[in-house]
Design a protein around this motif. Structure first.
Motif, PDB file in Angstrom:
ATOM      1  N   MET A  89     -43.824 -29.029   6.014  1.00  0.00           N
ATOM      2  CA  MET A  89     -42.633 -29.625   6.293  1.00  0.00           C
ATOM      3  C   MET A  89     -42.635 -31.125   5.714  1.00  0.00           C
ATOM      4  O   MET A  89     -44.035 -31.684   5.502  1.00  0.00           O
ATOM      5  CB  MET A  89     -42.558 -29.788   7.933  1.00  0.00           C
ATOM      6  N   ASP A  90     -41.580 -31.564   5.547  1.00  0.00           N
ATOM      7  CA  ASP A  90     -41.566 -33.199   4.994  1.00  0.00           C
ATOM      8  C   ASP A  90     -41.301 -34.121   6.178  1.00  0.00           C
ATOM      9  O   ASP A  90     -40.484 -33.798   6.801  1.00  0.00           O
ATOM     10  CB  ASP A  90     -40.206 -33.152   3.878  1.00  0.00           C
ATOM     11  N   GLY A  91     -41.880 -35.107   5.843  1.00  0.00           N
ATOM     12  CA  GLY A  91     -41.513 -36.286   6.912  1.00  0.00           C
ATOM     13  C   GLY A  91     -40.467 -37.071   6.331  1.00  0.00           C
ATOM     14  O   GLY A  91     -39.783 -36.849   5.496  1.00  0.00           O
ATOM     15  N   ALA A  92     -40.583 -38.538   7.027  1.00  0.00           N
ATOM     16  CA  ALA A  92     -39.424 -39.208   6.594  1.00  0.00           C
ATOM     17  C   ALA A  92     -39.968 -39.968   5.360  1.00  0.00           C
ATOM     18  O   ALA A  92     -40.796 -40.176   5.134  1.00  0.00           O
ATOM     19  CB  ALA A  92     -39.559 -40.492   7.728  1.00  0.00           C
ATOM     20  N   GLY A  93     -38.612 -40.152   4.585  1.00  0.00           N
ATOM     21  CA  GLY A  93     -38.710 -40.605   3.314  1.00  0.00           C
ATOM     22  C   GLY A  93     -38.977 -41.848   2.853  1.00  0.00           C
ATOM     23  O   GLY A  93     -39.447 -42.646   2.448  1.00  0.00           O
ATOM     24  N   ARG A  94     -38.344 -42.727   4.167  1.00  0.00           N
ATOM     25  CA  ARG A  94     -38.394 -44.174   4.104  1.00  0.00           C
ATOM     26  C   ARG A  94     -38.791 -44.579   5.442  1.00  0.00           C
ATOM     27  O   ARG A  94     -38.445 -44.108   6.682  1.00  0.00           O
ATOM     28  CB  ARG A  94     -37.141 -44.702   3.713  1.00  0.00           C
ATOM     29  N   GLY A  95     -39.364 -45.691   5.700  1.00  0.00           N
ATOM     30  CA  GLY A  95     -39.887 -46.588   6.999  1.00  0.00           C
ATOM     31  C   GLY A  95     -41.250 -46.267   7.557  1.00  0.00           C
ATOM     32  O   GLY A  95     -41.608 -44.989   7.420  1.00  0.00           O
ATOM     33  N   LEU A  96     -41.856 -47.193   7.823  1.00  0.00           N
ATOM     34  CA  LEU A  96     -43.115 -47.220   8.513  1.00  0.00           C
ATOM     35  C   LEU A  96     -42.999 -46.710   9.910  1.00  0.00           C
ATOM     36  O   LEU A  96     -43.946 -45.817  10.220  1.00  0.00           O
ATOM     37  CB  LEU A  96     -43.968 -48.344   8.305  1.00  0.00           C
ATOM     38  N   ALA A  97     -42.435 -47.318  10.586  1.00  0.00           N
ATOM     39  CA  ALA A  97     -42.044 -47.090  12.253  1.00  0.00           C
ATOM     40  C   ALA A  97     -43.240 -46.739  13.100  1.00  0.00           C
ATOM     41  O   ALA A  97     -43.374 -45.738  13.574  1.00  0.00           O
ATOM     42  CB  ALA A  97     -41.125 -45.820  12.202  1.00  0.00           C
ATOM     43  N   PHE A  98     -44.013 -47.894  13.008  1.00  0.00           N
ATOM     44  CA  PHE A  98     -45.185 -47.556  13.920  1.00  0.00           C
ATOM     45  C   PHE A  98     -44.989 -47.523  15.229  1.00  0.00           C
ATOM     46  O   PHE A  98     -44.191 -48.601  15.817  1.00  0.00           O
ATOM     47  CB  PHE A  98     -46.151 -48.754  13.691  1.00  0.00           C
ATOM     48  N   SER A  99     -45.119 -46.813  16.036  1.00  0.00           N
ATOM     49  CA  SER A  99     -44.629 -46.673  17.554  1.00  0.00           C
ATOM     50  C   SER A  99     -45.768 -46.630  18.442  1.00  0.00           C
ATOM     51  O   SER A  99     -45.478 -46.386  19.563  1.00  0.00           O
ATOM     52  CB  SER A  99     -44.161 -45.100  17.320  1.00  0.00           C
TER      53      SER A  99
END
Length: 300
Positions: free
Chosen positions: A247-257
Motif C-alpha cells: 500500500m502507499d502512504g501519504a505523499g506529503r506531510g509529516l503529521a507527527f501524531s
C-alpha cells in the motif's frame, strides 16, 4: 570529528536497512530526527570556524533530503482521479476524559470516513450518539470502529491477534464503503504497542499483527483499498513492511501524531491501494494522547 559524524549520519540515512534487528527498527521509527544531528554539527562547525566541516555536512544534508524530505514538498502529492474522500484517523484513548468533545471535533472536519480506536464502554455509546447525525452509517468491532457518510456493507472483524495474546483482543475491522466514486474496501486496525529499550524495539507482536493485516489486504480483489489505523509504527519502520510493500502512504506531510503533548512520530497511518493518499496533516489535540490525522484520498 564533525566530518566523521557527518559521514556516519549520511550512512544511517541512506542505508538504515542495513542496521540489523530491533535496533534498525528503532532507528527507522525516528529517522527524520537525524536531521537534528546535521543542525548540531553545523552549529559546532560555525563555532569552531571550521572550513572543512560545513562542506562535509553537504553529504548528510543531501541524504536527509533524499530519505525524509519528500513529505515537506508543496502540493497534495495525489494522482489524477474522478472522486476524492476525506478521511480522519484517530486513536481516541481509552482514558479520554471528554469523548463528546472529541466526537464534536471530529465531526466538524467534514470528513467522509472517520476511523477510531480504543473504543471502550461507556465512551463508545457517547461516540455513537454524538456522531450519529453527521455519520448515519457506522460499524464497530471490539475496540475499533468506522463512521461513514456513505452506506457501509459487509462489515466484519479481521483477526489480527498475535499468537502470544491469550485474553480477548479484537482490533481489526473491514467494511465496504459505497461512495459516489464506487465501492471501497476500508480497514480499521489497531496493532499491538511496542516498547522502546536500549537494545531496540520490542515489537514482535506488532510485527506479527502487521503480517496478518498485510495478508488480508493482499487477499482483496481488484479495486481501491483504504487502511486507517494506529499501527504503532512509522512508514519507515521495517516492521510494517507487510503493509508498506502493498500500500502507499501519504505523499506529503509529516503529521507527527504521538504523543500528543510533544509529537515525535506518526504512528497513526492512512494508506491506500489503487488510490492516492494526498497530504496528511494533524488536527488539534483532543482528550487523547494521540493527535487526529486527516488526509484526502483520490480514487481512480
Amino acid at each position: 570529528m564533525s566530518a566523521g559524524f557527518a559521514v556516519v549520519t549520511a550512512g544511517l540515512l541512506l542505508f538504515h536497512r542495513g542496521v540489523p534487528g530491533s535496533v534498525g527498527s528503532l532507528l527507522e521509527s525516528f529517522l527524520p530526527w537525524l536531521g537534528l544531528v546535521v543542525v548540531v554539527l553545523l552549529g559546532l562547525a560555525l563555532l569552531r570556524r571550521s572550513g572543512v566541516a560545513p562542506v562535509a555536512l553537504v553529504l548528510p544534508a543531501a541524504a536527509w533530503a533524499y530519505a525524509c524530505g519528500g513529505p515537506l514538498l508543496p502540493g497534495e502529492g495525489t494522482g489524477p482521479g474522478a472522486y476524492g474522500l476525506v478521511v480522519v484517523q484517530h486513536n481516541v484513548s481509552d482514558e479520554n476524559p471528554d469523548p463528546a468533545g472529541t466526537a464534536r471535533a471530529l465531526a466538524g472536519t467534514g470528513a467522509d470516513l472517520v476511523a477510531l480506536e480504543e473504543l471502550v464502554p461507556p465512551a463508545l455509546s457517547v461516540y455513537e450518539r454524538s456522531l450519529a447525525s453527521a455519520y448515519p452509517y457506522h460499524a464497530v468491532h471490539g475496540t475499533v470502529g468506522l463512521w461513514s457518510r456513505h452506506p457501509l456493507a459487509g462489515a466484519r472483524p479481521v483477526d489480527l491477534k498475535p499468537r502470544g495474546i491469550t485474553e480477548p483482543w479484537e482490533r481489526g475491522l473491514r467494511a465496504v464503503a459505497r461512495t459516489p466514486g464506487g465501492d471501497v474496501a476500508v480497514y480499521v486496525a489497531h496493532l499491538p504497542s511496542v516498547r522502546v529499550r536500549a537494545s531496540g524495539l520490542a515489537s514482535s507482536w506488532r510485527d506479527e499483527s502487521a503480517g496478518r493485516l498485510g495478508d488480508a489486504v493482499a487477499a482483496e480483489g481488484a479495486g481501491p483499498v483504504i487502511l486507517l489505523g494506529d499501527l504503532n509504527g512509522t512508514v519507515d519502520d521495517r516492521g510494517l513492511d507487510p503493509l508498506t510493500s502493498r500500500m502507499d502512504g501519504a505523499g506529503r506531510g509529516l503529521a507527527f501524531s504521538f504523543p500528543a503533548a510533544f509529537p515525535v512520530a506518526r504512528i497513526d497511518q492512512v494508506m491506500a491501494r489503487s488510490a492516492a493518499v494526498g497530504r496528511i496533516r494533524t488536527l488539534p489535540a483532543t482528550g487523547s494522547d494521540h493527535l487526529p490525522v486527516l488526509a484526502r484520498i483520490t480514487l481512480g
